[in-house]
Design a protein around this motif. Structure first.
Motif, PDB file in Angstrom:
ATOM      1  N   LEU A 251       0.837  -1.201   0.000  1.00  0.00           N
ATOM      2  CA  LEU A 251       0.000   0.000   0.000  1.00  0.00           C
ATOM      3  C   LEU A 251       0.876   1.256   0.000  1.00  0.00           C
ATOM      4  O   LEU A 251       2.008   1.228   0.457  1.00  0.00           O
ATOM      5  N   GLY A 252       0.302   2.356  -0.505  1.00  0.00           N
ATOM      6  CA  GLY A 252       0.985   3.650  -0.433  1.00  0.00           C
ATOM      7  C   GLY A 252       2.099   3.840  -1.434  1.00  0.00           C
ATOM      8  O   GLY A 252       3.100   4.494  -1.123  1.00  0.00           O
ATOM      9  N   MET A 253       1.926   3.320  -2.660  1.00  0.00           N
ATOM     10  CA  MET A 253       2.990   3.425  -3.667  1.00  0.00           C
ATOM     11  C   MET A 253       2.923   4.776  -4.377  1.00  0.00           C
ATOM     12  O   MET A 253       2.542   4.885  -5.538  1.00  0.00           O
ATOM     13  N   ILE A 254       3.303   5.815  -3.636  1.00  0.00           N
ATOM     14  CA  ILE A 254       3.302   7.161  -4.215  1.00  0.00           C
ATOM     15  C   ILE A 254       4.692   7.784  -4.101  1.00  0.00           C
ATOM     16  O   ILE A 254       5.472   7.463  -3.217  1.00  0.00           O
ATOM     17  N   GLU A 255       4.975   8.660  -5.042  1.00  0.00           N
ATOM     18  CA  GLU A 255       6.258   9.350  -5.061  1.00  0.00           C
ATOM     19  C   GLU A 255       6.396  10.224  -3.817  1.00  0.00           C
ATOM     20  O   GLU A 255       5.445  10.880  -3.400  1.00  0.00           O
ATOM     21  N   GLY A 256       7.558  10.198  -3.219  1.00  0.00           N
ATOM     22  CA  GLY A 256       7.798  10.946  -1.989  1.00  0.00           C
ATOM     23  C   GLY A 256       7.689  10.079  -0.760  1.00  0.00           C
ATOM     24  O   GLY A 256       8.226  10.419   0.295  1.00  0.00           O
ATOM     25  N   GLU A 257       6.959   8.945  -0.881  1.00  0.00           N
ATOM     26  CA  GLU A 257       6.875   7.983   0.219  1.00  0.00           C
ATOM     27  C   GLU A 257       7.634   6.708  -0.128  1.00  0.00           C
ATOM     28  O   GLU A 257       8.335   6.147   0.691  1.00  0.00           O
ATOM     29  N   PHE A 258       7.450   6.217  -1.360  1.00  0.00           N
ATOM     30  CA  PHE A 258       8.315   5.144  -1.839  1.00  0.00           C
ATOM     31  C   PHE A 258       8.531   5.325  -3.328  1.00  0.00           C
ATOM     32  O   PHE A 258       7.635   5.066  -4.118  1.00  0.00           O
ATOM     33  N   PRO A 259       9.693   5.785  -3.763  1.00  0.00           N
ATOM     34  CA  PRO A 259      10.833   6.098  -2.893  1.00  0.00           C
ATOM     35  C   PRO A 259      10.622   7.390  -2.104  1.00  0.00           C
ATOM     36  O   PRO A 259       9.881   8.271  -2.528  1.00  0.00           O
ATOM     37  N   ARG A 260      11.292   7.448  -0.957  1.00  0.00           N
ATOM     38  CA  ARG A 260      11.212   8.638  -0.112  1.00  0.00           C
ATOM     39  C   ARG A 260      11.831   9.836  -0.822  1.00  0.00           C
ATOM     40  O   ARG A 260      12.755   9.693  -1.615  1.00  0.00           O
ATOM     41  N   ALA A 261      11.337  11.009  -0.483  1.00  0.00           N
ATOM     42  CA  ALA A 261      11.928  12.253  -0.987  1.00  0.00           C
ATOM     43  C   ALA A 261      12.991  12.710   0.001  1.00  0.00           C
ATOM     44  O   ALA A 261      12.753  13.568   0.845  1.00  0.00           O
ATOM     45  N   TYR A 262      14.147  12.084  -0.071  1.00  0.00           N
ATOM     46  CA  TYR A 262      15.208  12.418   0.874  1.00  0.00           C
ATOM     47  C   TYR A 262      15.714  13.837   0.641  1.00  0.00           C
ATOM     48  O   TYR A 262      15.872  14.277  -0.501  1.00  0.00           O
ATOM     49  N   ARG A 263      15.974  14.530   1.746  1.00  0.00           N
ATOM     50  CA  ARG A 263      16.563  15.866   1.670  1.00  0.00           C
ATOM     51  C   ARG A 263      17.857  15.895   2.465  1.00  0.00           C
ATOM     52  O   ARG A 263      17.974  15.164   3.461  1.00  0.00           O
ATOM     53  N   PRO A 264      18.783  16.698   2.045  1.00  0.00           N
ATOM     54  CA  PRO A 264      20.063  16.734   2.773  1.00  0.00           C
ATOM     55  C   PRO A 264      19.865  17.073   4.248  1.00  0.00           C
ATOM     56  O   PRO A 264      18.991  17.861   4.611  1.00  0.00           O
ATOM     57  N   ASP A 265      20.659  16.460   5.083  1.00  0.00           N
ATOM     58  CA  ASP A 265      20.615  16.713   6.527  1.00  0.00           C
ATOM     59  C   ASP A 265      21.149  18.121   6.791  1.00  0.00           C
ATOM     60  O   ASP A 265      22.235  18.483   6.328  1.00  0.00           O
ATOM     61  N   TRP A 266      20.365  18.920   7.518  1.00  0.00           N
ATOM     62  CA  TRP A 266      20.796  20.306   7.765  1.00  0.00           C
ATOM     63  C   TRP A 266      21.893  20.390   8.823  1.00  0.00           C
ATOM     64  O   TRP A 266      22.648  21.364   8.864  1.00  0.00           O
ATOM     65  N   LEU A 267      21.988  19.374   9.682  1.00  0.00           N
ATOM     66  CA  LEU A 267      22.958  19.446  10.769  1.00  0.00           C
ATOM     67  C   LEU A 267      24.327  18.927  10.339  1.00  0.00           C
ATOM     68  O   LEU A 267      25.341  19.602  10.518  1.00  0.00           O
ATOM     69  N   LEU A 268      24.358  17.726   9.778  1.00  0.00           N
ATOM     70  CA  LEU A 268      25.608  17.179   9.249  1.00  0.00           C
ATOM     71  C   LEU A 268      25.438  17.095   7.745  1.00  0.00           C
ATOM     72  O   LEU A 268      24.868  16.160   7.205  1.00  0.00           O
ATOM     73  N   ARG A 269      25.939  18.104   7.049  1.00  0.00           N
ATOM     74  CA  ARG A 269      25.620  18.311   5.641  1.00  0.00           C
ATOM     75  C   ARG A 269      26.291  17.277   4.739  1.00  0.00           C
ATOM     76  O   ARG A 269      27.211  16.570   5.146  1.00  0.00           O
ATOM     77  N   GLU A 270      25.808  17.238   3.497  1.00  0.00           N
ATOM     78  CA  GLU A 270      26.284  16.229   2.541  1.00  0.00           C
ATOM     79  C   GLU A 270      27.795  16.314   2.320  1.00  0.00           C
ATOM     80  O   GLU A 270      28.476  15.301   2.276  1.00  0.00           O
ATOM     81  N   GLU A 271      28.305  17.530   2.188  1.00  0.00           N
ATOM     82  CA  GLU A 271      29.745  17.661   1.924  1.00  0.00           C
ATOM     83  C   GLU A 271      30.579  17.180   3.121  1.00  0.00           C
ATOM     84  O   GLU A 271      31.672  16.627   2.952  1.00  0.00           O
ATOM     85  N   GLU A 272      30.045  17.388   4.331  1.00  0.00           N
ATOM     86  CA  GLU A 272      30.751  16.920   5.521  1.00  0.00           C
ATOM     87  C   GLU A 272      30.693  15.400   5.627  1.00  0.00           C
ATOM     88  O   GLU A 272      31.660  14.745   6.022  1.00  0.00           O
TER      89      GLU A 272
END
Length: 819
Positions: free
Chosen positions: A402-423
């Protein structure tokens, strides 16, 4: 050779045992174990002197550390629970990589944020060491360090890690330290699905009920419960519907259903009591000194004593009149609450005391309660409910997703604001494997392969609209599968086709018209002297049944008061404009625009500080972004206002009517009491006035007046003209996102704020009076219907029939699904 098999999940252990019994091989040899059980057995001896702490205590400790170090920190300005949870997640990630505070400090850039993470992480580790505590990740580090000396491991010739497919850094180190005893055995994945069914449902509730019908048919056709599974990404959104539908269908589902603690009625009532709202759970307020500042442990003890004085948990028997299910539900929540309060006391003894008033304690405590769960439903055995990651290595004849919608599967991952992608990338360049967006997406795709590899047939469904009423997109993974060579059946389903209760009675028999004479009499008496707001009348025009739920039953959605909402944004914007125009009752001058903009900055700073809580934002930068967004919109509008003000100047601001003194409109023998607040009324030298209303989002037009779904501007015009005894020449909405006057209702084309390109909304005298009379006539008919208890399920605007027709709080409880 004595071998121990280790699986990553308990489901794999159970399926392995079941298959052994089915094949008559028996399970008389060594039983397979889960990885967590394996770790615990490996550290049995070494962990004895330590005390284990779970995630809640961990976050409490971090909050105390945060509060103690706040003056030393360079990036974080407050010890809010949100920051504590986020720091706790980062510390967990670092420890799973077997990375010490010093190693983290040496790997990342020397920024205030990273320095704060290091300072808190270091203090946390020292506190654990000082008090001989270990958290969840410490168990794995102990296992890595001690595994070659473990007597449990020494009793086996080999340890086989089966169906893991991927290992974390700490797991890899544990396996490496096992030496020649370690074996890795994963079943080769392949595309084994030969048939799929794809169901396009109206909403999640429809998905759950259709699934119940489908599984019931499959079970009747010979499939066994252990041969099928249900796969969910967002369990909390689906479990209540599945529990309801499957209970009605008599289908057993194996789940230990949990619910957010903050949603339990007893817990809700406890926090409502603290605000002065009493009810069946709490009929007396807690007695505390508002000026008293004490430690957290003191207030936790006060709460525990109050609960005991009120007679809990025994009082639940009286409240629920012997209903065992409700009693058990609330007792579970009570025990969970009690444990959290005890944890507050214990943590303070470890981390030191902090002083706070009772209101401050409740706000902090509520922040932790919101992240807690309790067993809201009794456990049952039956069909397995699994997440995608749990599917690795499992085998089924059919899986239902159930719940096969974009943003849930696959998740809409966003970069972590605390430990950033470049770090994170910098850390990984030094031999670690901390999560980055790329690897998260790779894991999403891999978990989908687990499904396609583990079953022969798959059923997928997805909702057309989300809870907010916003439209969805089908999952890209599912879309690719549909266009592959696999045999695919597709169909749509509405709620009316799948919902049935009480001997097949359909929901369509519920018309929303009340027939009980006593009830009708009460409603008539209540609404005879009711002061109707414009919002209430608009609600009835858009959907009478929505009015019934909101204004008669007084149902309200759960609102997180700590979040900055669209409503908050509108209130702040209105206040800034009010304060600005208080200072400028004359025409604005184009040459002074920079002075006005500086003034708006100062007003916004003051209003935001007074009316918002910075802790309501996930990050201080989000607070600044939100503030600047509001400020920029207002500056844009003031610039456009200077160009279109003509000889009109502000006359009245936030002008309310119908509150202190009654305001009526009369149609025939129907007298309707109204109330409202006009954002701004401008006046020109001839004494003519125009009314304006600021809009943060939705911007109604003249067509909404004609179809009876928005009376705001006609009522404003009628009220201003009647109460101020001045001619109203027009009204307009000002959408702040656009920054200029938009939809208008005027009777003078030459008004300065009327665009030369505008046609809609410009009326002659006859059309003007006809429109106002039409609004009065419709309002009178609505009020008559309300007083007659007529609330038919006949929406003119509903997200269930029009994805773009707006938001409704009641989509989950409304039985109507469109015609």
């Amino acid at each position: 050779m004595k071998q121990l098999i280790v699986f990553p999940t308990s489901q794999l252990v159970r399926q392995y045992k079941r298959d052994m019994l089915k094949n008559e091989k028996g399970v008389t040899g060594e039983l397979p174990v889960t990885y967590e059980f394996f770790v615990d057995r490996c550290i049995d001896e070494i962990a004895a002197p330590f005390t284990f702490i779970g995630d809640f205590k961990k976050n409490l400790l971090l909050q105390h550390i945060f509060s103690r170090l706040i003056k030393q920190l360079r990036y974080f300005k407050s010890a809010s629970p949100g920051y504590c949870f986020k720091i706790g997640e980062i510390i967990g990630e670092l420890k799973r990589e077997d990375m010490s505070p010093a190693e983290f400090r040496d790997l990342v850039k020397n920024t205030p944020k990273n320095q704060d993470i290091y300072t808190i992480y270091s203090a946390y580790q020292k506190l654990l060491k000082k008090n001989r505590l270990i958290d969840r990740e410490d168990r794995h580090i102990l296992c890595k360090n001690y595994i070659d000396k473990s007597r449990f491991v020494a009793s086996y010739d080999s340890i086989c890690f089966k169906e893991f497919y991927n290992f974390s850094t700490i797991q890899k180190k544990i396996i490496r330290n096992l030496g020649h005893k370690a074996e890795i055995c994963d079943t080769k994945m392949g595309f084994n699905v030969n048939k799929i069914t794809v169901v396009h449902a109206l909403d999640r509730k429809t998905e759950a009920w259709n699934l119940a019908h489908t599984i019931l048919d499959d079970l009747n056709n010979g499939l066994l419960p252990e041969e099928i599974c249900i796969v969910l990404r967002n369990r909390e959104l689906y479990l209540p519907y599945i529990y309801e539908a499957f209970k009605e269908a008599g289908i057993p589902v194996e789940t230990q259903l949990t619910a957010p603690l903050i949603q339990n009625p007893f817990i809700k009532s406890l926090f409502a009591m603290s605000k002065g709202e009493l009810g069946i759970y709490f009929d007396k307020q807690i007695n505390v000194d508002d000026n008293l500042f004490e430690c957290y442990g003191y207030w936790a003890s006060v709460m525990l004593e109050y609960l005991e004085m009120m007679g809990f948990p025994q009082k639940f028997i009286q409240i629920h009149e012997g209903n065992v299910f409700l009693i058990k539900r609330d007792v579970e929540a009570f025990e969970c609450l009690k444990e959290l309060l005890q944890d507050f006391k214990e943590v303070e003894a470890l981390a030191g005391k902090g002083h706070i008033d009772f209101d401050g304690f409740l706000k902090r405590f509520a922040g932790f309660v919101k992240n807690g769960n309790y067993s809201g439903y009794p456990p049952e055995k039956g069909i397995w409910l699994l997440s995608f990651t749990m599917l690795r290595g499992l085998k089924f004849k059919k899986a239902y997703v159930l719940g096969m919608i974009e943003g849930e599967f696959p998740r809409a991952y966003r970069p972590d604001w605390l430990l950033r992608e470049e770090e994170r990338a910098l850390i990984n360049d030094n031999g670690y494997d901390i999560d980055v967006i790329k690897t998260l997406f790779e894991r999403e795709k891999e978990s989908f392969y687990y499904l396609l590899s583990g079953c022969g047939e798959a059923y997928f469904s997805y909702p057309e609209v989300q809870e907010s009423g916003s439209p969805t997109l089908i999952s890209s993974y599912l879309e690719d599968l549909i266009h592959s060579d696999v045999d695919c059946e597709k169909y749509r389903v509405s709620f009316s086709e799948v919902f049935c209760i009480d001997i097949g009675k359909s929901f369509k028999s519920l018309q929303g018209v009340l027939c009980d004479e006593k009830t009708k009499d009460k409603i008539e008496r209540y609404f005879n002297w009711y002061r109707f707001s414009i919002t209430a009348l608009n609600t009835y025009g858009q959907c009478p049944y929505k009015f019934f739920l909101a204004r008669v039953l007084n149902l309200t959605p759960d609102i997180d008061e700590t979040e900055f909402t669209a409503l908050d944004r509108g209130i702040v914007s209105h206040k800034i404009l009010e304060e600005f125009f208080k200072n400028h009752k004359q025409s604005l001058l184009a040459q002074d625009i920079e002075v006005y903009e500086r003034e708006i900055d100062q007003i916004a700073e003051s209003v935001m500080a007074e009316m918002t809580n910075e802790d309501a934002f996930l990050h201080p930068k989000i607070y600044e972004i939100e503030k600047q967004s509001i400020v920029q919109q207002i500056k844009t509008y003031i610039g456009n206002h200077i160009k279109s003000q003509g000889d009109f100047v502000p006359y009245l601001l936030e002008y309310d009517f119908g509150f202190d003194e009654d305001f009526f409109i009369i149609f025939g023998n129907k007298k309707v009491k109204l109330c409202g607040k006009i954002d701004r009324i401008d006046i020109n030298p001839e004494g003519k006035i125009a009314v304006f209303d600021y809009k943060n989002s939705y911007n109604p037009g003249i067509e909404e007046v004609c179809d009876g779904t928005n009376f705001q501007m006609p009522i404003y015009i009628i009220a201003a003209q009647k109460l101020l005894q001045r001619p109203v020449v027009g009204g307009a909405f000002i959408p702040l996102k656009k920054g200029s006057v938009d939809n208008i209702i005027v009777r003078d084309r030459e008004l300065p704020f009327v665009s030369k390109r505008k046609r809609k909304g410009i009326l002659d005298e006859k059309q003007w009076h006809e429109l106002l009379n039409l609004a009065i006539q419709k309002i009178a008919s609505y009020v008559e219907n309300i007083q007659d208890a007529n609330f038919p399920i006949q929406p003119k605007k509903c997200p269930k029939i029009d994805k773009y027709s707006g938001f409704c709080d009641f989509t989950k409880v409304c039985p109507w699904e469109g015609e």
